[in-house]
Motif scaffolding. Structure first.
Motif, short mmCIF file in Angstrom:
data_model
loop_
_atom_site.label_atom_id
_atom_site.label_comp_id
_atom_site.label_asym_id
_atom_site.label_seq_id
_atom_site.Cartn_x
_atom_site.Cartn_y
_atom_site.Cartn_z
N ALA A 139 0.84 -1.20 0.00
CA ALA A 139 0.00 0.00 0.00
C ALA A 139 0.87 1.25 0.00
O ALA A 139 1.57 1.54 0.98
CB ALA A 139 -0.92 -0.01 1.21
N HIS A 140 0.81 2.01 -1.09
CA HIS A 140 1.64 3.19 -1.29
C HIS A 140 1.18 4.33 -0.39
O HIS A 140 0.05 4.81 -0.49
CB HIS A 140 1.54 3.61 -2.76
N ARG A 141 2.04 4.76 0.53
CA ARG A 141 1.72 5.78 1.53
C ARG A 141 0.51 5.37 2.35
O ARG A 141 -0.32 6.19 2.74
CB ARG A 141 1.48 7.15 0.88
N GLY A 142 0.40 4.07 2.64
CA GLY A 142 -0.81 3.51 3.20
C GLY A 142 -1.82 3.35 2.08
O GLY A 142 -1.48 3.48 0.90
N ALA A 143 -3.06 3.05 2.43
CA ALA A 143 -4.10 2.92 1.39
C ALA A 143 -4.53 4.31 0.97
O ALA A 143 -5.60 4.81 1.33
CB ALA A 143 -5.27 2.11 1.91
N SER A 144 -3.66 4.98 0.20
CA SER A 144 -3.84 6.40 -0.08
C SER A 144 -4.93 6.69 -1.10
O SER A 144 -5.19 7.85 -1.39
CB SER A 144 -2.51 7.01 -0.55
N ARG A 145 -5.56 5.65 -1.66
CA ARG A 145 -6.75 5.87 -2.47
C ARG A 145 -7.99 6.03 -1.60
O ARG A 145 -9.03 6.50 -2.08
CB ARG A 145 -6.97 4.71 -3.45
N TYR A 146 -7.88 5.62 -0.34
CA TYR A 146 -9.05 5.56 0.52
C TYR A 146 -8.94 6.44 1.76
O TYR A 146 -9.93 6.64 2.47
CB TYR A 146 -9.29 4.11 0.97
N ALA A 147 -7.76 6.95 2.06
CA ALA A 147 -7.54 7.77 3.25
C ALA A 147 -6.35 8.68 2.97
O ALA A 147 -5.54 8.41 2.07
CB ALA A 147 -7.27 6.88 4.46
N PRO A 148 -6.22 9.77 3.72
CA PRO A 148 -5.12 10.70 3.46
C PRO A 148 -3.75 10.03 3.62
O PRO A 148 -3.51 9.34 4.61
CB PRO A 148 -5.33 11.82 4.49
N GLU A 149 -2.90 10.23 2.65
CA GLU A 149 -1.62 9.53 2.57
C GLU A 149 -0.76 9.71 3.81
O GLU A 149 -0.77 10.76 4.45
CB GLU A 149 -0.83 10.02 1.35
N ASN A 150 -0.03 8.67 4.14
CA ASN A 150 0.97 8.69 5.21
C ASN A 150 0.38 9.05 6.57
O ASN A 150 1.09 9.57 7.44
CB ASN A 150 2.11 9.66 4.86
N THR A 151 -0.91 8.76 6.78
CA THR A 151 -1.52 8.96 8.09
C THR A 151 -1.85 7.60 8.70
O THR A 151 -1.84 6.57 8.02
CB THR A 151 -2.81 9.78 7.99
N LEU A 152 -2.18 7.62 9.98
CA LEU A 152 -2.60 6.38 10.63
C LEU A 152 -3.92 5.87 10.04
O LEU A 152 -4.16 4.66 9.99
CB LEU A 152 -2.73 6.58 12.14
N ARG B 134 -8.40 -3.62 4.28
CA ARG B 134 -8.51 -4.18 2.93
C ARG B 134 -7.58 -5.37 2.72
O ARG B 134 -7.38 -5.83 1.61
CB ARG B 134 -8.24 -3.09 1.89
N GLY B 135 -7.00 -5.87 3.79
CA GLY B 135 -6.16 -7.06 3.69
C GLY B 135 -4.76 -6.80 3.21
O GLY B 135 -4.04 -7.74 2.86
N LEU B 136 -4.33 -5.54 3.18
CA LEU B 136 -2.97 -5.22 2.76
C LEU B 136 -2.02 -5.38 3.94
O LEU B 136 -2.11 -4.65 4.93
CB LEU B 136 -2.90 -3.80 2.20
N VAL B 137 -1.12 -6.33 3.83
CA VAL B 137 -0.27 -6.67 4.97
C VAL B 137 1.05 -5.91 4.97
O VAL B 137 1.82 -6.01 5.92
CB VAL B 137 0.01 -8.19 5.03
N TRP B 138 1.32 -5.13 3.93
CA TRP B 138 2.50 -4.27 3.88
C TRP B 138 2.08 -2.87 3.45
O TRP B 138 1.19 -2.72 2.61
CB TRP B 138 3.54 -4.80 2.89
N VAL B 139 2.74 -1.86 4.03
CA VAL B 139 2.53 -0.48 3.60
C VAL B 139 3.89 0.17 3.32
O VAL B 139 4.92 -0.27 3.83
CB VAL B 139 1.77 0.35 4.64
N GLU B 140 3.85 1.20 2.51
CA GLU B 140 5.04 2.00 2.22
C GLU B 140 4.83 3.38 2.82
O GLU B 140 3.69 3.88 2.84
CB GLU B 140 5.22 2.09 0.69
N ASN B 141 5.90 3.97 3.36
CA ASN B 141 5.77 5.35 3.85
C ASN B 141 7.03 6.15 3.54
O ASN B 141 7.99 5.62 2.95
CB ASN B 141 5.45 5.37 5.35
N ASP B 142 7.02 7.42 3.92
CA ASP B 142 8.12 8.33 3.66
C ASP B 142 8.51 9.02 4.96
O ASP B 142 7.63 9.43 5.74
CB ASP B 142 7.70 9.40 2.64
N VAL B 143 9.79 9.16 5.20
CA VAL B 143 10.27 9.73 6.46
C VAL B 143 11.04 11.02 6.20
O VAL B 143 11.94 11.08 5.35
CB VAL B 143 11.15 8.71 7.21
N GLN B 144 10.67 12.07 6.94
CA GLN B 144 11.37 13.36 6.93
C GLN B 144 11.75 13.70 8.38
O GLN B 144 11.30 13.04 9.32
CB GLN B 144 10.46 14.46 6.38
N ARG B 145 12.55 14.77 8.57
CA ARG B 145 12.99 15.15 9.92
C ARG B 145 12.61 16.59 10.23
O ARG B 145 12.77 17.49 9.40
CB ARG B 145 14.50 14.97 10.05
#
Length: 302
Positions: free
Chosen positions: A63-76, A85-96
């Motif tokens: 899931a790119h930035r989480g399920a970003s088609r269904y909820a705001p990206e990179n949020t909980l 939705r049964g997605l057992v892996w997610v991708e995220n982005d890290v900043q400082r």
């Protein structure tokens, strides 16, 4: 729409490793539809839908930035939407942040996915590194996506990891623009260790660190050789052998994948002794399972 649970037992050669295990996936009944031309939409298929027919394996979906088609990206909320939705892996982005906290945010500025311009009108261009974690915690990171997500916050990396642990999900963590944040590779590894993400179970089945920055991926491998790593982009064939010394995955844009290049990647083994894998991104909602499978990739980040 009816929903049902499918239990699948088979080896999965993908982001979760070459292991045989049982996956339980909850999915919409429409995702089970499969005509003779296999025009299933990847956007509606969970990453656990490895195969619904004997002897056939489908691309693993992260899931790119989480399920970003269904909820705001990179949020909980996006993490939970992926989980539901049964997605057992997610991708995220890290900043400082300015005060050295790691947060989950794709852009190096805050104004596209938060109300930073309203809350801090005189601090354009609203760069992440110019704000403290406490200031960023005040921002609404959900209203831009839809009213029902109003009040969703920008998570810290710690918040994000806790939610993934609660959901038993894996993480493809991207170090975003690490050139802006000197030492972020070591910092990310320290935080992962403090939160229990560098134990044997997470390292084997639930964590990959990737970046467009090749030297940063190499640095992660040098600091913690046990961590699986990925290089984003499509390096030329002439560099693949060198990259295979410290990267387990090569993750290009789907439009850049070609059969000759794919074969060259798969001929090599990464630092952990397994063949290099390819997780493509930029697939698009209209891509069919057959079209993706034909490219020879292990999965998609979508």
């Amino acid at each position: 729409m009816l929903r049902r649970t499918v239990r699948i037992r088979q080896p999965l050669r993908g982001a979760s490793g070459a292991l045989a295990f049982v996956i339980t996936a909850t999915m919409a009944s429409s995702a089970l539809a499969s005509g003779p031309d296999e025009r299933q939409q990847l956007a509606t298929r969970g990453g656990t839908l490895v195969s619904l027919r004997v002897g056939q394996r489908e691309p693993f979906v992260i899931a790119h930035r989480g399920a970003s088609r269904y909820a705001p990206e990179n949020t909980l909320a996006a993490v939970d939407a992926a989980h539901s939705r049964g997605l057992v892996w997610v991708e995220n982005d890290v900043q400082r942040t300015k005060d050295g906290r790691l947060i989950v945010m794709h852009d190096d500025t805050l104004n596209r996915t938060t109300d930073a311009a309203r809350v801090f009108p005189h601090r354009a261009p609203w760069r992440v590194r110019d704000f403290t974690a406490a200031e960023i915690a005040r921002l609404d990171a959900g209203s831009w996506f839809g009213k029902r997500f109003a009040g969703e916050r920008v998570p810290t990396l710690a918040d994000y990891l806790h939610r993934l642990d609660r959901n038993q999900q894996g993480l493809l963590l991207e170090l975003k623009q690490p050139e802006l944040y000197p030492g972020v590779e070591a910092q990310a590894l320290r935080e992962l260790r403090e939160l229990g993400w560098l134990d044997r179970a997470h390292l084997r089945n639930r964590l990959v660190i990737q970046s467009f920055c090749v030297r940063c991926v190499k640095r992660v491998h040098k600091l913690m050789p046990q961590v699986r790593t990925g290089i984003l982009g499509r390096p030329p064939i002439s560099r693949l052998r060198r990259y295979a010394r410290f990267a387990d995955q090569i993750n290009p844009r789907m439009s850049e994948v070609g059969s000759r290049w794919t074969r060259a990647v798969h001929r090599l083994s990464g630092p952990h002794g397994r063949p290099l894998e390819i997780y493509a991104w930029g697939v698009g909602a209209e891509a069919s399972v057959r079209a993706v499978r034909a490219q020879g990739v292990e999965g998609v980040i979508d």
